[in-house]
Write a protein that holds these residues in place. Structure first.
Motif, mmCIF file in Angstrom:
data_model
loop_
_atom_site.group_PDB
_atom_site.id
_atom_site.type_symbol
_atom_site.label_atom_id
_atom_site.label_comp_id
_atom_site.label_asym_id
_atom_site.label_seq_id
_atom_site.Cartn_x
_atom_site.Cartn_y
_atom_site.Cartn_z
ATOM 1 N N LYS A 137 1.542 -0.560 0.138
ATOM 2 C CA LYS A 137 -0.213 0.011 -0.105
ATOM 3 C C LYS A 137 0.862 1.290 -0.221
ATOM 4 O O LYS A 137 0.530 2.066 0.571
ATOM 5 C CB LYS A 137 -0.763 0.128 1.083
ATOM 6 N N GLY A 139 2.299 1.844 -3.138
ATOM 7 C CA GLY A 139 2.237 2.423 -4.402
ATOM 8 C C GLY A 139 3.528 1.628 -5.271
ATOM 9 O O GLY A 139 3.815 1.401 -5.985
ATOM 10 N N GLY A 141 3.669 -1.935 -5.887
ATOM 11 C CA GLY A 141 2.824 -2.594 -6.513
ATOM 12 C C GLY A 141 2.460 -2.069 -8.324
ATOM 13 O O GLY A 141 2.862 -2.479 -9.574
ATOM 14 N N LYS A 142 1.724 -0.622 -7.996
ATOM 15 C CA LYS A 142 1.701 0.216 -9.517
ATOM 16 C C LYS A 142 2.640 0.601 -9.812
ATOM 17 O O LYS A 142 2.913 0.803 -10.800
ATOM 18 C CB LYS A 142 1.062 1.208 -8.631
ATOM 19 N N ARG A 165 -5.556 -13.490 -9.821
ATOM 20 C CA ARG A 165 -5.998 -14.062 -9.085
ATOM 21 C C ARG A 165 -7.316 -13.958 -9.006
ATOM 22 O O ARG A 165 -6.965 -12.458 -8.571
ATOM 23 C CB ARG A 165 -5.114 -14.703 -7.553
ATOM 24 N N ARG A 200 -6.939 -0.746 -10.205
ATOM 25 C CA ARG A 200 -6.353 0.325 -9.971
ATOM 26 C C ARG A 200 -5.252 0.876 -10.685
ATOM 27 O O ARG A 200 -4.172 1.649 -10.756
ATOM 28 C CB ARG A 200 -5.967 0.353 -8.581
HETATM 29 C C1 LIG Z 1 -1.219 -7.564 -5.274
HETATM 30 C C2 LIG Z 1 0.271 -6.184 -4.320
HETATM 31 C C3 LIG Z 1 1.369 -7.165 -6.303
HETATM 32 C C4 LIG Z 1 0.209 -5.351 -4.660
HETATM 33 O O1 LIG Z 1 0.830 -4.514 -4.177
HETATM 34 P P1 LIG Z 1 1.541 -2.937 -3.853
HETATM 35 O O2 LIG Z 1 2.684 -2.898 -3.402
HETATM 36 O O3 LIG Z 1 0.710 -2.712 -1.683
HETATM 37 O O4 LIG Z 1 0.372 -2.212 -4.083
HETATM 38 P P2 LIG Z 1 -0.364 -0.813 -4.602
HETATM 39 O O5 LIG Z 1 0.237 0.167 -2.755
HETATM 40 O O6 LIG Z 1 0.962 0.351 -5.558
HETATM 41 O O7 LIG Z 1 -1.462 0.238 -4.526
HETATM 42 C C5 LIG Z 1 -1.705 0.043 -5.682
HETATM 43 C C6 LIG Z 1 -2.987 0.855 -5.764
HETATM 44 O O8 LIG Z 1 -4.109 -0.867 -5.973
HETATM 45 C C7 LIG Z 1 -4.941 -1.221 -4.762
HETATM 46 N N1 LIG Z 1 -5.003 -1.645 -3.844
HETATM 47 C C8 LIG Z 1 -4.132 -2.251 -2.913
HETATM 48 N N2 LIG Z 1 -4.261 -3.460 -2.477
HETATM 49 C C9 LIG Z 1 -5.179 -3.852 -2.279
HETATM 50 C C10 LIG Z 1 -6.114 -4.294 -1.989
HETATM 51 N N3 LIG Z 1 -5.514 -5.268 -1.481
HETATM 52 N N4 LIG Z 1 -7.567 -3.970 -2.313
HETATM 53 C C11 LIG Z 1 -7.694 -2.819 -2.686
HETATM 54 N N5 LIG Z 1 -7.351 -1.983 -3.842
HETATM 55 C C12 LIG Z 1 -5.839 -2.172 -3.198
HETATM 56 C C13 LIG Z 1 -4.743 0.659 -3.635
HETATM 57 O O9 LIG Z 1 -4.961 1.332 -3.065
HETATM 58 C C14 LIG Z 1 -3.721 1.614 -4.771
HETATM 59 O O10 LIG Z 1 -4.910 2.753 -5.360
HETATM 60 P P3 LIG Z 1 -4.444 4.212 -5.950
HETATM 61 O O11 LIG Z 1 -2.814 3.808 -6.387
HETATM 62 O O12 LIG Z 1 -5.804 4.645 -6.632
HETATM 63 O O13 LIG Z 1 -4.635 4.974 -4.236
HETATM 64 C C15 LIG Z 1 0.547 -6.849 -3.517
HETATM 65 O O14 LIG Z 1 -1.034 -6.916 -2.396
HETATM 66 C C16 LIG Z 1 0.528 -8.715 -3.122
HETATM 67 O O15 LIG Z 1 1.758 -8.850 -3.432
HETATM 68 N N6 LIG Z 1 0.017 -9.649 -3.189
HETATM 69 C C17 LIG Z 1 0.353 -11.338 -2.725
HETATM 70 C C18 LIG Z 1 0.655 -11.276 -4.076
HETATM 71 C C19 LIG Z 1 -0.169 -11.455 -5.363
HETATM 72 O O16 LIG Z 1 -1.259 -12.202 -4.972
HETATM 73 N N7 LIG Z 1 0.033 -10.977 -6.490
HETATM 74 C C20 LIG Z 1 -0.822 -11.031 -7.436
HETATM 75 C C21 LIG Z 1 -0.310 -12.503 -7.843
HETATM 76 S S1 LIG Z 1 -1.828 -12.784 -9.710
#
Ligand SMILES: CC(C)(COP(=O)(O)OP(=O)(O)OC[C@H]1O[C@@H](n2cnc3c(N)ncnc32)[C@H](O)[C@@H]1OP(=O)(O)O)[C@@H](O)C(=O)NCCC(=O)NCCS
Length: 236
Positions: A137, A139, A141-142, A165, A200
């Protein structure tokens, strides 16, 4: 600040300095290509990012990471903060026809070994994106996703594609189909930790794929999500 570095053999590596924000606090970070020396930390990211019930056999192993770096280094990206890796994203190239097929993750990514990488493929296919729980959270991943969009544009590719997923689905599986769940997330009636994140980041849904990945929380479904190269004509 953005620099493209070409190493021997014509492979373009990626390196971008930027800031991520912890609330109002800017934190300097680097998105860059990952290399062999990053492998121990990349393994740790996987273990932290995919806890049980996710099957540990699906975590990266050294051979897979070696293949990513060797076969398609442009698709092997990580983010570094204060000398530690906070997250990674990996992709390969496949034929554009992949968008029309219902493929399981194992088939299209060669179970993560990417020996199926087609250097002439027009579609960048996401194998994995994961961010360490302690760095979520912010940014990150983005930023990784946007870096991969740069790779799509830099290489003149048609699109990015990948099966997301849908780990929130098991909470609703008794009352709706996987497609209905995806529609509800797209309408904003439900939030999913991965699908909402992908939206997002600019990804849009194509369709749900059954038996996509061994993933109990997603009831083994995946949501095929794309991002079309805005400079290509055939993306209506
Ligand atoms: C999915 C994942 C990569 C997100 O990474 P992150 O660095 O926390 O995401 P970010 O902070 O870049 O978030 C980007 C946007 O997504 C939104 N977001 C991130 N996690 C979220 C969640 N759990 N629920 C809803 N929105 C979410 C953020 O609010 C943000 O929105 P904005 O840019 O409009 O403010 C991370 O949660 C993760 O590693 N999950 C486990 C592994 C996984 O399942 N990977 C996907 C494989 S398909």
């Amino acid at each position: 600040m953005f620099t493209l570095i070409t190493k021997r053999g014509g492979v373009t590596l990626y390196r971008k300095h930027l800031y991520v924000f912890d609330q109002h606090q800017p934190i300097p970070a680097v998105v860059r290509s990952y290399t062999h020396s990053d492998i121990p930390e990349l393994l740790a990211i996987q273990q932290e990012s995919f806890p049980p019930p996710f099957p540990s056999e699906l975590w990266w192993n050294k051979e897979q990471l070696h293949n990513h770096i060797t076969w398609f280094p442009e698709g092997a990206l990580c983010m570094e903060i204060n000398g530690q890796l906070a997250g990674s994203m990996t992709a390969l190239l496949v034929d554009d026809a992949a968008r029309e097929e219902d493929h399981p993750w194992e088939q299209i990514t060669d179970s993560g070994y990417i020996r199926s990488h087609n250097p002439n493929g027009g579609t960048l296919y996401v194998v994995d994106i994961s961010v360490r729980p302690a760095y979520r959270k912010l940014g990150i991943g983005k930023c990784l996703m946007q870096a991969m969009y740069d790779v799509v544009i830099h290489n003149g590719l048609t699109r990015m594609l990948g099966g997301g997923r849908m780990p929130g689905y098991h909470l609703h599986a008794d009352s709706m189909t996987a497609s209905q769940y995806l529609d509800a997330v797209v309408r904003g009636e439900l939030k999913d930790p991965v699908i909402t994140f992908l939206m997002r980041c600019g990804r849009t849904p194509v369709r749900v794929v059954e038996h996509y990945l061994e993933d109990e929380e997603s009831c083994h479904y995946g949501a095929l999500m794309e991002w079309n190269n805005p400079f290509k004509k055939n993306n209506d």
